[in-house]
Design a protein around this motif. Structure first.
Motif, PDB file in Angstrom:
ATOM      1  N   VAL A 236      17.496   3.290 -39.268  1.00  0.00           N
ATOM      2  CA  VAL A 236      16.181   3.856 -38.967  1.00  0.00           C
ATOM      3  C   VAL A 236      15.237   2.764 -38.484  1.00  0.00           C
ATOM      4  N   CYS A 237      15.240   1.622 -39.167  1.00  0.00           N
ATOM      5  CA  CYS A 237      14.372   0.513 -38.753  1.00  0.00           C
ATOM      6  C   CYS A 237      14.727   0.023 -37.351  1.00  0.00           C
ATOM      7  N   ARG A 238      16.003  -0.152 -37.087  1.00  0.00           N
ATOM      8  CA  ARG A 238      16.415  -0.637 -35.764  1.00  0.00           C
ATOM      9  C   ARG A 238      16.056   0.370 -34.675  1.00  0.00           C
ATOM     10  N   ASN A 239      16.184   1.658 -34.983  1.00  0.00           N
ATOM     11  CA  ASN A 239      15.816   2.684 -34.012  1.00  0.00           C
ATOM     12  C   ASN A 239      14.321   2.669 -33.717  1.00  0.00           C
ATOM     13  N   LEU A 240      13.512   2.425 -34.747  1.00  0.00           N
ATOM     14  CA  LEU A 240      12.075   2.323 -34.517  1.00  0.00           C
ATOM     15  C   LEU A 240      11.764   1.138 -33.603  1.00  0.00           C
ATOM     16  N   ALA A 241      12.428   0.013 -33.858  1.00  0.00           N
ATOM     17  CA  ALA A 241      12.209  -1.170 -33.019  1.00  0.00           C
ATOM     18  C   ALA A 241      12.612  -0.900 -31.575  1.00  0.00           C
ATOM     19  N   SER A 242      13.656  -0.099 -31.375  1.00  0.00           N
ATOM     20  CA  SER A 242      14.128   0.217 -30.023  1.00  0.00           C
ATOM     21  C   SER A 242      13.211   1.180 -29.292  1.00  0.00           C
ATOM     22  N   SER A 243      12.509   2.009 -30.062  1.00  0.00           N
ATOM     23  CA  SER A 243      11.756   3.112 -29.458  1.00  0.00           C
ATOM     24  C   SER A 243      10.333   2.742 -29.067  1.00  0.00           C
ATOM     25  N   GLY A 244       9.909   1.517 -29.381  1.00  0.00           N
ATOM     26  CA  GLY A 244       8.531   1.155 -29.111  1.00  0.00           C
ATOM     27  C   GLY A 244       7.562   1.758 -30.105  1.00  0.00           C
ATOM     28  N   PHE A 245       8.029   1.987 -31.317  1.00  0.00           N
ATOM     29  CA  PHE A 245       7.233   2.584 -32.398  1.00  0.00           C
ATOM     30  C   PHE A 245       5.935   1.799 -32.588  1.00  0.00           C
ATOM     31  N   THR A 246       4.809   2.506 -32.616  1.00  0.00           N
ATOM     32  CA  THR A 246       3.511   1.860 -32.772  1.00  0.00           C
ATOM     33  C   THR A 246       2.843   2.196 -34.100  1.00  0.00           C
ATOM     34  N   GLY A 247       3.601   2.816 -35.002  1.00  0.00           N
ATOM     35  CA  GLY A 247       3.051   3.170 -36.302  1.00  0.00           C
ATOM     36  C   GLY A 247       3.255   2.071 -37.328  1.00  0.00           C
ATOM     37  N   GLN A 248       3.361   2.476 -38.571  1.00  0.00           N
ATOM     38  CA  GLN A 248       3.449   1.529 -39.688  1.00  0.00           C
ATOM     39  C   GLN A 248       4.691   1.817 -40.524  1.00  0.00           C
ATOM     40  N   VAL A 249       5.222   0.768 -41.111  1.00  0.00           N
ATOM     41  CA  VAL A 249       6.303   0.875 -42.089  1.00  0.00           C
ATOM     42  C   VAL A 249       5.735   0.395 -43.424  1.00  0.00           C
ATOM     43  N   VAL A 250       5.916   1.190 -44.457  1.00  0.00           N
ATOM     44  CA  VAL A 250       5.389   0.853 -45.784  1.00  0.00           C
ATOM     45  C   VAL A 250       6.518   0.924 -46.803  1.00  0.00           C
ATOM     46  N   LEU A 251       6.648  -0.126 -47.610  1.00  0.00           N
ATOM     47  CA  LEU A 251       7.610  -0.117 -48.703  1.00  0.00           C
ATOM     48  C   LEU A 251       7.007   0.657 -49.867  1.00  0.00           C
ATOM     49  N   GLU A 252       7.617   1.795 -50.170  1.00  0.00           N
ATOM     50  CA  GLU A 252       7.199   2.609 -51.318  1.00  0.00           C
ATOM     51  C   GLU A 252       8.416   2.682 -52.249  1.00  0.00           C
ATOM     52  N   VAL A 253       8.544   1.664 -53.097  1.00  0.00           N
ATOM     53  CA  VAL A 253       9.746   1.500 -53.910  1.00  0.00           C
ATOM     54  C   VAL A 253       9.393   1.491 -55.395  1.00  0.00           C
ATOM     55  N   ASN A 254      10.396   1.766 -56.194  1.00  0.00           N
ATOM     56  CA  ASN A 254      10.235   1.810 -57.647  1.00  0.00           C
ATOM     57  C   ASN A 254      10.647   0.466 -58.252  1.00  0.00           C
ATOM     58  N   THR A 255       9.690  -0.224 -58.877  1.00  0.00           N
ATOM     59  CA  THR A 255       9.991  -1.504 -59.526  1.00  0.00           C
ATOM     60  C   THR A 255       9.748  -1.427 -61.036  1.00  0.00           C
TER      61      THR A 255
END
Length: 290
Positions: A236-255
């Motif tokens: 998914v991350c690599r596809n976003l990089a390929s697509s010219g994605f202009t949005g945001q990626v946020v880590l929403e993880v359980n610690t």
């Protein structure tokens, strides 16, 4: 030409049960690009002035604000979900965020559900804030029977979530409503037994925000560190990089399993490293969704 660098933020939910300020501390220390502010019971998360003070103190911006639409935050900023969404968008403007993340309405919120799509569009038109509606998951029957690992195995065998009931109106897949912008949550996709790549393709250019987390298909939402479950997080991350994605990626993880601050820092650092690594490696060809 310099390639576009997709900003990677940290959700304040990722440091729970620590505080909103702790999230700012970790974001500054580890090199995150910003914060997604989860508005919930903690008073600081509800206080625009307090949040602006944290932005100034740590020099970490708020990229997005998550509306208080969890079951545990039903009384935050009042009981009317229509007014709460309006207030969230106003708060986002006040703290300099460009995006609001919101869940689809619950089924029992009938008035809110009936006008939800129109309200989201109206708010975007009025403010220029992106209101990105998030994919959710059903309440699965196997949640009540046996251990988490058994629910994972049952989902794998049957190829889907099985018997479940959606608490959301009209459903837990917001793409059925044709909103302008979406948040893709990979942990939610795992719990729903959904194909994350197919869902991302369905969202298409309207995908504006990614909650990067992993899941194994358990009957409860896991929000694992990416790479620790079965979701196609890297792809998914690599596809976003390929697509010219202009949005945001946020880590929403359980610690929550972290026993010390240093353990939590290590988990958040691993998550950030995963995101940065795979967002910097565009796919040479986008794989057809499963």
């Amino acid at each position: 030409m310099t390639a576009h660098r997709i900003p990677v933020g940290l959700s304040t939910a990722s440091v729970y049960p620590q505080t909103t300020e702790s999230a700012f501390e970790f974001a500054q220390e580890l090199g995150y690009d910003g914060i997604e502010l989860m508005v919930w019971a903690e008073s600081v998360s509800q206080d625009v002035d307090a949040v602006r003070s944290l932005i100034d103190r740590y020099q970490v911006p708020v990229q997005a604000v998550h509306a208080p639409c969890l079951l545990i935050s039903q009384r935050v900023w009042g009981a009317d979900p229509i007014e709460k969404l309006d207030r969230t968008v106003d708060a986002a403007r006040e703290v300099g965020a460009t995006t609001v993340v919101v869940h689809p309405p619950f089924r029992w919120q009938r008035k809110y559900a009936e006008g939800f799509a129109a309200q989201v569009a109206r708010l975007e038109d009025r403010t220029g804030i992106v209101v990105a509606v998030e994919n959710m998951f059903p309440m699965r029957a196997d949640r009540f029977f046996g251990r988490k690992d058994r629910s994972i195995e049952r989902l794998r065998r049957r190829g889907g979530p099985g018997i479940g009931v959606s608490a959301f109106a009209p459903g837990y897949d917001p793409t059925d409503q044709g909103h302008r912008h979406y948040t893709l949550d990979l942990s939610h996709a795992a719990t729903a037994g959904a194909d994350a790549l197919a869902l991302a393709a369905k969202m298409g250019s309207r995908l504006a925000h990614l909650h990067l987390a992993d899941g194994r298909g358990a009957s409860v939402d896991e929000h694992l560190i990416p790479g620790h479950g079965g979701q196609p997080c890297a792809e998914v991350c690599r596809n976003l990089a390929s697509s010219g994605f202009t949005g945001q990626v946020v880590l929403e993880v359980n610690t929550q399993d972290a026993r010390t601050r240093s353990e939590r820092a290590a988990m958040l650092a691993e998550a950030l490293a995963f995101a940065r690594t795979h967002l910097a490696k565009p796919s040479t060809a986008l794989r057809t969704p499963r």
